[in-house]
Write an enzyme that holds these catalytic residues in place. Structure first.
Site, short mmCIF file in Angstrom:
data_model
loop_
_atom_site.label_atom_id
_atom_site.label_comp_id
_atom_site.label_asym_id
_atom_site.label_seq_id
_atom_site.Cartn_x
_atom_site.Cartn_y
_atom_site.Cartn_z
N ARG A 1 1.35 -1.18 -0.12
CA ARG A 1 0.07 -0.12 0.19
C ARG A 1 0.51 1.05 -0.57
O ARG A 1 0.37 2.52 -0.46
CB ARG A 1 -0.25 -0.09 0.70
CG ARG A 1 -1.45 0.96 1.18
CD ARG A 1 -3.25 0.94 2.44
NE ARG A 1 -3.00 0.74 3.31
CZ ARG A 1 -2.43 0.66 4.65
NH1 ARG A 1 -1.58 2.12 4.79
NH2 ARG A 1 -2.38 -0.63 5.65
N ASP B 1 -7.80 18.65 -14.72
CA ASP B 1 -7.87 17.51 -15.32
C ASP B 1 -7.79 16.96 -16.51
O ASP B 1 -8.45 17.96 -17.59
CB ASP B 1 -9.45 16.92 -14.64
CG ASP B 1 -10.21 15.54 -15.26
OD1 ASP B 1 -9.49 14.92 -16.23
OD2 ASP B 1 -10.70 15.05 -14.43
N TYR C 1 -16.95 16.59 -15.20
CA TYR C 1 -16.87 15.32 -15.30
C TYR C 1 -18.11 14.91 -13.56
O TYR C 1 -18.43 15.53 -13.02
CB TYR C 1 -15.98 14.00 -15.05
CG TYR C 1 -16.53 13.05 -14.77
CD1 TYR C 1 -16.39 11.90 -15.85
CD2 TYR C 1 -16.14 12.31 -13.36
CE1 TYR C 1 -17.48 10.62 -15.39
CE2 TYR C 1 -16.36 10.78 -13.53
CZ TYR C 1 -16.77 10.15 -14.48
OH TYR C 1 -17.09 8.52 -14.08
N LYS D 1 -9.16 6.18 -19.13
CA LYS D 1 -9.23 6.30 -20.50
C LYS D 1 -8.26 6.51 -21.43
O LYS D 1 -8.55 5.40 -21.26
CB LYS D 1 -10.01 8.25 -20.10
CG LYS D 1 -11.32 8.30 -19.12
CD LYS D 1 -12.07 7.56 -19.22
CE LYS D 1 -13.51 7.58 -17.76
NZ LYS D 1 -13.59 8.42 -17.25
C1 LIG Z 1 -13.62 8.68 -16.00
C2 LIG Z 1 -13.57 10.55 -15.18
C3 LIG Z 1 -12.89 10.67 -14.27
C4 LIG Z 1 -13.74 9.88 -13.27
O1 LIG Z 1 -12.69 8.41 -13.64
P1 LIG Z 1 -12.54 6.72 -12.92
O2 LIG Z 1 -11.41 6.12 -13.35
O3 LIG Z 1 -13.81 6.21 -13.71
O4 LIG Z 1 -13.01 7.30 -10.91
C5 LIG Z 1 -12.92 12.03 -14.23
N1 LIG Z 1 -12.77 13.00 -14.60
C6 LIG Z 1 -13.49 13.01 -16.10
C7 LIG Z 1 -12.78 13.58 -17.49
C8 LIG Z 1 -12.90 11.23 -17.05
O5 LIG Z 1 -13.75 11.38 -17.93
#
Ligand SMILES: *Cc1c(COP(=O)(O)O)cnc(C)c1O
Length: 389
Positions: free
Chosen positions: A52, A176, A104, A201
């Site tokens: 961890r 982000d 998001y 993604k």
């Molecule tokens: C999917 C996504 C998230 C969240 O991520 P997870 O891996 O699903 O927890 C945050 N920001 C954006 C722009 C996303 O597309």
């Protein structure tokens, strides 16, 4: 790779953070599943004591992601939402966050349904005008949080201008960078404090991992995030770290192909008589086109558009598609199509959706890297079904 300085992104994606395994010479990073590591004597070890707190496969991924974002430090998590939560946990009760209005859905939910009850407040606004961001800053503001391109309206916010606002106010700026990836946009170069990712993604790119990361060159912030990673414990598994590392190797070629495919489809949609409006920063008529061209190396692979005929037409369209899978998420090699109002953005209140323009006819595409003319034919099939409904 001993020192990532001076190498291009395509090279870093394949080598940064990694070197052949000294115990075997294996060229690819081993998946170290061990939860614990032997100590020569109490407290005497090779840098790892418990998984961890630290894991060699995770270290390799963190080094690679940091190099790609031009950051000194990488801290990875079990999901993008866990990464976001760790960033918010660096704040304290009574602090305030200025947040983009089109983030998001899950990020909005963390602010609205989780952090609020711990006394963290936030203001959401359209950040197209940096002066409005400056005006939203309060004495207790500690963080500006934005997504660009935004989701699902593909708005573009000027990172350098908002980073200026953040510096003047003495607050952190988190970007982000999930939609753009460091191949197309590097927030730290533009003055952001940190770049945050859902590695689920484009970075992993094959829709078979859920993960997250924060990349920063701020030593104190990185130390706090490492502490939170270990203490709160939202860590990624070694196997998932390996998968993302593997996906990263083709990030450059994938992103170039995503951009090329999306450009063609955006042009095609913008000429289609059943399409009321296309949201894609690569189109000259997009309000963020100029800023996007300045801060990005390509407009990305995400497109939203408004289909004529509302919900019924949108449903018929989505059902008829054969290559585009009707599914949430994005950024994989395969094309996806979805309905934000019912699917990804259902957690937003209806009024907020309406204010953003997320209507019943809005469809979001994640353009994959399949053959462009096959994708176009598939969309034609969808349009025909929407007409026949
Ligand atoms: C999917 C996504 C998230 C969240 O991520 P997870 O891996 O699903 O927890 C945050 N920001 C954006 C722009 C996303 O597309």
């Amino acid at each position: 790779m001993r020192d990532p300085q001076g190498f291009a992104l395509d090279t870093l994606a394949i080598h940064a953070g990694q070197s052949p395994d000294p115990s075997s010479g294996a060229v690819m990073t081993p998946i170290v599943l061990a939860s614990t590591f032997v100590q020569d004597g109490p407290g005497v070890h090779q840098g790892y004591d418990y998984s961890r707190a630290g894991n060699p496969t995770r270290t390799a991924l963190e080094g690679c992601l940091a190099a790609l974002e031009g950051a000194k430090h990488g801290i990875t998590f079990g999901s993008g939402c866990a990464a976001t939560t760790a960033v918010l946990l660096t704040l304290k009760t009574g602090d305030h966050v200025v947040c983009g209005d089109d983030v998001y859905g899950g990020t909005f939910r963390i602010f609205d349904k989780v952090m609020k009850q711990w006394g963290l407040s936030s203001t959401s606004l359209d950040m197209s005008d940096p002066a409005k961001v400056a005006a939203a800053i309060k004495p207790n503001t500690r963080l500006i949080w934005l997504e660009t391109p935004s989701n699902p309206m593909l708005k573009i916010f000027d990172i350098a201008a908002i980073a200026d606002v953040a510096k003047k106010a003495g607050v952190m700026l988190a970007v982000d960078n999930t939609f753009a990836t460091p191949m197309l946009q590097r927030p730290l170069d533009l003055g952001a404090t940190m770049s945050v990712h859902s590695t689920t993604k484009y970075l992993n790119g094959h829709s078979d991992v859920v993960g997250g990361a924060v990349l920063t060159s701020d030593d104190a912030l990185a130390e706090r995030l490492h502490f939170l990673q270990k203490s709160v414990g939202g860590v990624p598994s070694p196997f998932d770290c390996y998968m993302v590392l593997r996906g990263l190797k083709t990030l450059g070629v994938r992103m170039r192909q995503h951009v090329e495919g999306a450009r063609g489809i955006a042009e095609f949609l913008s000429k289609h008589e059943q399409v009321k409006r296309v949201y894609y920063p690569g189109l000259a008529g997009h309000p963020g086109h100029a800023v996007g061209a300045r801060q990005m190396r390509g407009p990305g692979g995400m497109i939203s558009f408004e289909l004529d005929g509302g919900l019924q037409a949108a449903s018929a369209f989505l059902k008829a598609l054969e290559i585009f899978a009707c599914a949430e998420s994005l950024g994989g090699v395969e094309s996806l199509a979805e309905h934000p109002a019912i699917m990804t953005h259902a957690s937003l209140p209806a009024e907020a959706r309406a204010a953003l323009g997320i209507g019943d006819g809005l469809i979001r595409l994640s353009v994959g890297i399949e053959d462009a003319s096959d994708l176009r034919k598939d969309l034609e099939t969808g349009f025909a079904a929407a007409r026949a409904r």
